[in-house]
Motif scaffolding. Structure first.
Motif, mmCIF file in Angstrom:
data_model
loop_
_atom_site.group_PDB
_atom_site.id
_atom_site.type_symbol
_atom_site.label_atom_id
_atom_site.label_comp_id
_atom_site.label_asym_id
_atom_site.label_seq_id
_atom_site.Cartn_x
_atom_site.Cartn_y
_atom_site.Cartn_z
ATOM 1 N N ASN A 180 8.737 -3.817 48.564
ATOM 2 C CA ASN A 180 8.480 -3.973 49.999
ATOM 3 C C ASN A 180 7.023 -4.390 50.248
ATOM 4 O O ASN A 180 6.755 -5.290 51.038
ATOM 5 N N PRO A 183 18.769 -2.359 48.744
ATOM 6 C CA PRO A 183 18.673 -1.766 50.079
ATOM 7 C C PRO A 183 19.929 -1.978 50.922
ATOM 8 O O PRO A 183 20.575 -3.012 50.836
ATOM 9 N N ASN A 184 20.271 -0.949 51.686
ATOM 10 C CA ASN A 184 21.298 -1.047 52.728
ATOM 11 C C ASN A 184 20.679 -0.449 53.998
ATOM 12 O O ASN A 184 19.483 -0.147 54.015
ATOM 13 N N ALA A 185 21.482 -0.274 55.030
ATOM 14 C CA ALA A 185 20.939 0.207 56.305
ATOM 15 C C ALA A 185 20.211 1.548 56.142
ATOM 16 O O ALA A 185 19.106 1.744 56.673
ATOM 17 N N ARG A 188 18.696 2.755 53.566
ATOM 18 C CA ARG A 188 17.418 2.592 52.843
ATOM 19 C C ARG A 188 16.346 1.974 53.734
ATOM 20 O O ARG A 188 15.149 2.178 53.502
ATOM 21 N N MET A 189 16.769 1.188 54.725
ATOM 22 C CA MET A 189 15.817 0.563 55.650
ATOM 23 C C MET A 189 14.960 1.644 56.320
ATOM 24 O O MET A 189 13.752 1.532 56.398
ATOM 25 N N GLU A 220 12.145 -5.654 55.457
ATOM 26 C CA GLU A 220 13.353 -6.472 55.438
ATOM 27 C C GLU A 220 14.377 -5.810 54.519
ATOM 28 O O GLU A 220 13.999 -5.016 53.658
ATOM 29 N N MET A 221 15.634 -6.191 54.663
ATOM 30 C CA MET A 221 16.630 -5.672 53.733
ATOM 31 C C MET A 221 16.601 -6.560 52.482
ATOM 32 O O MET A 221 17.375 -7.508 52.351
ATOM 33 N N TRP A 222 15.669 -6.258 51.578
ATOM 34 C CA TRP A 222 15.455 -7.095 50.387
ATOM 35 C C TRP A 222 16.741 -7.223 49.594
ATOM 36 O O TRP A 222 17.536 -6.302 49.526
ATOM 37 N N LYS A 223 16.899 -8.369 48.969
ATOM 38 C CA LYS A 223 18.128 -8.629 48.204
ATOM 39 C C LYS A 223 18.158 -7.803 46.923
ATOM 40 O O LYS A 223 17.127 -7.326 46.461
#
Ligand code: NAP
Ligand code: MG
Length: 402
Positions: free
Chosen positions: A50, A78-80, A82-83, A90-93
């Motif tokens: 991040n 990451p998912n919601a 983890r945000m 951002e929701m990193w890939k």
């Protein structure tokens, strides 16, 4: 004892949660006392991804291209939830997805077979390594619902405007449609990774599709594999005493169930998705599954197949004892060290990797294991060790063999 010297660094990709804790323990107890460990360190822990806008993931993949061998700890995708947990920009890939895209590689998953953790399929004596083509087909398909009667067609428009059409179906009522694709470039990379890895591990390679039904789509996979094999690998396979075996997917499934293992099974994307879960659950435990990403030009990235074991990490954070299985992560390190040793001509490194693997297996076979294995072992009255104790016991076993 003098420490084993390395010449080229390993690309070290650190990760998240419980596996990050195990990572450090493995280094401290099982590697640093014996090897003058040379790594180029990339912190793929979510906080640092991040902070660097995920640049660190890209850099670690480029470093793997440069040095040829990497070892990776499990990482959070990451998912919601983890945000908020990590306050992400951002929701990193998925790092694995990013690394695989850059290396253009294929993932090979292999179970670690030990006495006392028997596969459900009783004739499976040796590991079955599964390779999944992770591009295209149904995973990149477009779908439509036909609302009622009508004509569905497949249309390809070439760059010069020429159209090729094929009737899919004349719908008399409502129905569904799907359009999928693959590319010769991706199939070629997949084939090369598979042939290379078969040579690398001296195991037969099996490949299967449904070419009798899918005379253009699946047949293209079959043809590309065969052409590349005949042109580039036939002689090398003969020299290595291994074979390339093509059959129909249903025949392959039937034969796999009766086989004793010890080969690589290359699968199209969907077959690989389904069959890898079947093979890994039949071999006993996700915590005993290793994984290596092999690129068509011969770069290797080793890791455990499991995730960051989040539930155990939260226990660890609360100060509670954990009994997390470090075997697949240990084998990721040994895989990488052995490969580094082979490439750099440092046999001691490969011998060390063999001994560390043997010590790990011996520990379990002597009845000392983590809780996940104790629950499924056929060994009577196993000793359940916590995360630290297991690694320390492996160290004692390793020291006896050095
Ligand atoms: P997971 O970490 O593999 O764990 C699922 C469950 O399997 C655990 O809760 C545990 O069961 C058991 N388990 C897995 N590995 C174990 C081990 N080494 N020792 C003992 N038990 C083990 O999968 P997840 O909980 O679905 O995912 C957690 C995180 O990992 C997610 O953020 C996901 O994005 C990430 N992930 C990363 C990778 C990767 O980097 N390659 C792969 C998969 C998932 P019990 O809780 O019942 O003990
Ligand atoms: Mg699956």
């Amino acid at each position: 004892m003098e420490k084993i010297r390395m010449t080229t660094p390993l690309v070290e990709m650190d990760g998240d949660e419980m596996t990050r804790i195990l990572w450090q323990m493995i280094k401290d107890e099982l590697l640093l006392p014996f090897i003058d460990l040379k790594t180029e360190y990339y912190d793929l822990g979510l906080e640092h991804r991040n902070a660097t806008d995920d640049q660190v993931t890209f850099d670690s993949a480029y470093a793997t291209k440069k040095y040829g061998v990497a070892v990776k700890c499990a990482t959070i995708t990451p998912n919601a939830a983890r945000m908020t947990e990590y306050d992400l920009k951002e929701m990193w890939k998925s790092p694995n997805g990013t690394i695989r895209a850059i290396l253009d590689g294929t993932v090979f998953r292999t179970p670690i077979v030990v006495k006392g953790i028997e596969p459900c399929v009783k004739n499976w004596k040796k590991p079955i390594t599964l390779a999944r083509h992770a591009y295209g087909d149904v995973y990149k398909s477009v779908e439509l619902k036909a609302g009622g009667p009508g004509k569905a067609e497949l249309v390809f428009t070439a760059e010069d405007g020429t159209e090729t059409r094929e009737l899919i179906h004349e719908f008399k009522g409502a129905g569904v449609l799907q359009g999928m694709h693959n590319t010769e470039a991706s199939i070629t990379s997949f084939a090369k990774s598979c042939f290379n890895y078969a040579l690398d591990t001296k195991q037969d390679l099996w490949f299967a599709t449904k070419d009798t039904i899918s005379k253009k789509y699946d047949h293209t996979f079959k043809d590309i594999f065969q052409e590349i094999f005949d042109k580039e690998y036939k002689e090398k396979f003969e020299q290595a005493g291994i074979t390339y075996f093509y059959t129909l997917i249903d025949d392959a499934v039937a034969r796999v169930m009766k086989a004793e293992g010890g080969f690589i099974w290359a699968c199209k994307n969907y077959d690989g998705d389904v069959m890898s879960d079947m093979v890994s659950s039949a071999f006993g435990s996700l915590a005993m599954m290793t994984s290596v990403l092999v690129s068509p030009d011969g770069n290797f990235e080793y890791e455990a197949a499991h995730g960051t074991v989040q539930r155990h990490y939260y226990k660890h954070l609360k100060g509670e004892e954990t009994s997390t299985n470090s075997v697949a992560t240990i084998f990721a390190w040994t895989g990488a060290l052995r490969k580094r040793g082979e490439l750099d001509g440092i046999p001691e490194l490969a011998v060390f990797a063999d001994k560390l693997e043997a010590a790990t297996v011996k520990t379990i076979e002597s009845g000392k294991m983590t809780k996940d294995l104790a629950l499924i072992t056929s060994i009577e009255n196993p000793t359940v060790l916590n995360s630290e104790e297991f690694i320390q016991t492996v160290r004692e076993e390793l020291e006896k063999s050095l």
